[in-house]
Design an enzyme around this catalytic site. Structure first.
Site, PDB file in Angstrom:
ATOM      1  N   ASN A  17      -7.907  -3.713  -8.317  1.00 49.38           N
ATOM      2  CA  ASN A  17      -8.413  -4.916  -8.971  1.00 49.38           C
ATOM      3  C   ASN A  17      -7.560  -6.173  -8.812  1.00 49.38           C
ATOM      4  O   ASN A  17      -8.066  -7.269  -9.035  1.00 49.38           O
ATOM      5  CB  ASN A  17      -8.558  -4.670 -10.469  1.00 49.38           C
ATOM      6  N   TYR A  18      -6.296  -6.034  -8.466  1.00 52.14           N
ATOM      7  CA  TYR A  18      -5.424  -7.204  -8.539  1.00 52.14           C
ATOM      8  C   TYR A  18      -4.796  -7.631  -7.213  1.00 52.14           C
ATOM      9  O   TYR A  18      -4.526  -8.808  -7.010  1.00 52.14           O
ATOM     10  CB  TYR A  18      -4.312  -6.966  -9.559  1.00 52.14           C
ATOM     11  N   ILE A  19      -4.517  -6.661  -6.374  1.00 51.72           N
ATOM     12  CA  ILE A  19      -3.856  -7.006  -5.117  1.00 51.72           C
ATOM     13  C   ILE A  19      -4.921  -7.359  -4.091  1.00 51.72           C
ATOM     14  O   ILE A  19      -5.776  -6.538  -3.779  1.00 51.72           O
ATOM     15  CB  ILE A  19      -3.003  -5.823  -4.626  1.00 51.72           C
TER      16      ILE A  19
END
Length: 781
Positions: free
Chosen positions: A738-740
DNA sequence: GTGTGAACTTAGGAACCATCGT
DNA sequence: ACGATGGTTCCTAAGTTCACAC
């Protein structure tokens, strides 16, 4: 410096403020709190001009409680459960989309157009396509090849042109228990009505779990169980005491079923799986704008007991069975409506192309909606993922200005601005979530804006200890040093009459904060900072990795970078229950390697004692092994070997038993056991003499070779141990998913020659296909 | 601003599955 | 060949954000 001067002023004013505040908002009562609220608007305007931040009024967040629910009810009333589009949404502008002539073919094209054209405030980028809806369900050729990321960006209100799917899959009907399996109440078997039996079964099946031992869970379950029982006419016994309920028979039955399932033959299992796949086949895919796409969660959630996380007040409540009548389908106007299950009807059919869900139902625990959506690999999800990362990436062009601004604003005269700046600092630096308000009937968790007095401890000069439960009741604990001014502000936010239970940030909320962020950059909200900082951190970490070593080593480094991001985002996982034992195992193994190594070195000395003087460093460690440890290791080895022999014996015997052949006895393995005995003797001798026996064919060369092998193993294993420890409570998956920015991973893969398969699982490769095909080795976040 | 509904992303744990060492 | 082990997928809860009514 002006800063301290300013602060002095600020602080000296506090008493005055305290006075005002205590007048306006008696600290004790929430309800009274919302009275001044109404004045707040007026007052604030005048006061704000004073430049006296002290005097603007806290937002009163808890005001609604009392009349809030009343409002809710009023609102809901007009919602007649009839067929007319009466849900609040349906009456709003967008709703025209949802406008429902339940007859799907009513006026196809016109409606579609009006759908997109209605939303008033927005310029809808819709080019009145006279939708050439070639029979979607048949065009199979190009679907594999469609690459939305190379196609035109349709960035508007409308999310699709055509949508066709087969509805949703319902869980199987309840299967009654066999007649001999019953709930016992007060020692006697009870004949439960089917519906109540089902609910009792939900609990019985989880009897041995932590949930079932939680009193809140028990109470909620019991309340709902009694309710169901009452609704279906009772069972002839007055059930009113949970402690008299005996689920053991039911539990045993479920256990038996579980066992049987495990014991099924390979073939049987395969058959069942095949059958399952056949049943879900129609629901797995749908057609979006004529192209085949995967559906995500096409299965309606089965009934059961709600398993809330953390201390959830509603945990254990009955999650009721969803009927087709509860389900709203969303699909294209010109498309066939899937058949509801026999004897049922769909709750509602919508044709809303401004949303991306395929089906929806209302859930009874929090009274919120559940959606059936596209799979993560779908173009719709891919596009929004792409957009998310591009927004975050865009933040790099603004972040300097933003940081400069909030650093200044930390000293603002206006309280609200100070809070805003401080909150932004926390969100930016510690990756906190926005922290929206939560209700009484939810677990008490917080994010930035909902932090309370008791969640931070201040240690001068500038140390802050955060300790609170965040999303999913995951603990956030950090002792950190913060900017001096942030520290001062936090101290002010905690000043009297604030006390435990009070909001630290009483003049802001995520909505205000986000509105402020919009000034800097379109699409900037609190959560974007998390994405930005996560990806930025990853980029920086990857930049530090030298392009050398084996693939495996590079993967380890990549994971280490991943880990820093996971730690930044506080992504945790519970340590598995056998973590302790497996760590013990590995360190035992390490000890054994060490022992082996030393033993080999001793052997070398037996062969050539003078080597010790020649190369003291090499032999230094042989003194590290003390007798007790050595003895202990001997024991372990001997015991293990014996155990292995006995275990094998047992296994063999079990087989022989089945074949009805004579069983083996210890005699049959005497050879092996004798050997072990011998070894034990040898060890004992060795311990006594202080040096090992050396086989006659051994040479110093060979032994040194062996030492090296052992050393290599030792290194590998200790790395493994370290990794295990480091990772035991960090979850890398969430940030990777979800973030990288996936293009970073792709970049790494290409630049460092690490196959993408080593970095992304199959599902992630599908989800991030767009990244894999668009980023090269030079891509940067 | 507040309150609420709606729609979307993010999250950890359970269940399932493949692989590994013995 | 077999269970332990760790990785992957499934499940669904728990967040954020936005629009709109008041």
């Amino acid at each position: 410096m002006s800063s301290s001067e300013e602060d002095d002023i600020v602080l000296s004013r506090i008493p005055k403020k305290r006075h005002i505040i205590s007048e306006m908002t008696p600290p004790t009562s929430i309800d009274e709190d919302d009275i001044p609220l109404k004045n707040s608007g007026k007052r604030k305007n005048t006061i704000a001009e004073d430049d006296d931040y002290e005097e603007d009024v806290p937002l009163v967040k808890k005001a609604k409680k009392a009349n809030g629910s009343a409002l809710k009810k009023v609102k809901k009333e007009p919602k007649t459960p009839k067929k007319t589009p009466t849900t609040p949404k349906a009456t709003t502008t967008k709703a025209k989309a949802a406008d429902k002539k339940t007859t799907p073919k009513a006026t196809p094209k016109k409606e579609t157009k009006s759908v997109s054209a209605t939303p008033k405030s927005r310029k809808v980028a819709i080019k009145e396509e006279s939708v050439k809806q070639e029979t979607p369900m048949s065009s199979q050729e190009d679907e594999e090849k469609y690459k939305w990321w190379e196609a035109q960006d349709l960035d508007g209100e409308q999310k699709w042109e055509s949508l066709e799917h087969n509805g949703v899959m319902f869980p199987p009907e309840y299967e009654p228990l066999p007649s001999h399996v019953k709930l016992y109440y007060d020692g006697k078997p009870v004949n439960l009505p089917l519906q109540a039996e089902e609910v009792a079964g939900f609990y019985a099946a989880m009897l041995e779990t932590d949930h079932a031992k939680n009193p809140v869970f028990q109470k909620n379950f019991f309340d709902d169980f009694c309710q169901v029982l009452k609704e279906c006419g009772g069972c002839g016994v007055d059930i009113n005491d949970f402690t008299k309920m005996d689920f053991s028979k039911m539990y045993a039955h479920f256990e038996k079923l579980r066992e049987e399932k495990k014991l099924m033959s390979r073939e049987e299992k395969k058959q069942i799986k095949l059958e399952k796949e056949r049943l879900e086949e129609p629901y797995k895919t749908c057609y979006l704008n004529g192209r085949k796409e995967l559906v995500g969660n096409f299965r309606i959630e089965p009934p059961g007991l709600f398993r809330g996380r953390g201390a959830h007040p509603k945990t254990g409540k009955l999650k009721r069975r969803v009927k087709p009548e509860d389900v709203t389908l969303n699909l294209g106007r010109d498309v066939k409506v899937p058949e509801p299950p026999a004897g049922h009807k769909w709750g509602e059919i919508r044709h809303d192309n401004t949303v991306t869900w395929l089906a929806m139902w209302k859930e009874n625990i929090a009274d919120s909606f559940k959606y059936v959506r596209f799979a993560a690999s779908s173009s719709v999800k891919g596009q929004s993922d792409f957009k998310k990362f591009e927004t975050a990436r865009n933040l790099r062009n603004h972040i300097d200005a933003i940081r400069k601004d909030y650093t200044e604003m930390l000293r603002s005269e206006k309280m609200q601005d100070r809070q805003m700046a401080t909150a932004t600092y926390l969100i930016d630096v510690f990756a906190l979530r926005a922290g929206g308000e939560k209700g009484e009937d939810e677990a008490d968790t917080v994010g930035c804006c909902s932090l309370r007095f008791e969640h931070i401890t201040l240690k001068p000069p500038n140390k802050v200890i955060f300790d609170f439960l965040g999303k999913d009741s995951i603990r956030f604990y950090q002792e950190v040093e913060v900017d001096k001014q942030v520290f001062k502000n936090l101290r002010i936010f905690k000043k009297e009459p604030k006390q435990p239970g009070d909001d630290l940030f009483d003049r802001i909320n995520p909505s205000i904060l986000n509105k402020h962020f919009q000034n800097y950059m379109k699409g900037l909200t609190a959560k974007v900072f998390r994405t930005y900082n996560a990806s930025k951190t990853m980029q920086d970490q990857l930049d530090l990795i030298p392009n050398e070593g084996t693939i495996a080593e590079k993967v380890v480094k990549f994971n280490a970078a991943n880990r820093t991001v996971a730690i930044l985002c506080n992504h945790q996982r519970s340590v598995s229950k056998n973590h302790g034992t497996s760590v013990q195992k590995i360190s035992d193994k390490l000890k054994e390697y060490m022992w082996q190594k030393i033993r080999l070195k001793r052997m070398i000395l037996v062969l050539e004692p003078k080597l010790r003087k020649k190369d003291p460093a090499y032999f230094e460690e042989i003194d590290d092994l003390v007798k007790e440890d050595e003895e202990h290791i001997h024991h372990t080895i001997i015991n293990r070997q014996r155990e292995q022999v006995m275990k094998k014996l047992q296994r063999d015997n079990e087989k022989l038993k089945l074949e009805k052949k004579p069983l083996l006895t210890e005699k049959d393995v005497k050879d092996k056991l004798d050997k072990i005995d011998e070894l034990e003797k040898e060890y004992r001798q060795e311990l006594k003499k202080g040096k090992p026996e050396v086989k006659s064919n051994m040479t110093v060369e060979k032994l040194k070779q062996q030492v090296e092998t052992i050393e290599a193993r030792y290194v590998t294993t200790s790395l493994q141990l370290k990794d295990k420890e480091d990772n035991s409570e960090v979850s890398l998956g969430t940030s990777k998913m979800n973030y990288i920015d996936p293009r970073l991973t792709v970049m790494f893969s290409k630049k460092y020659g690490v196959p993408i398969e080593k970095l992304f699982t199959k599902t992630l490769r599908d989800k991030f296909k767009w990244a894999i095909e668009s980023a090269d080795e030079n891509w940067r976040f």
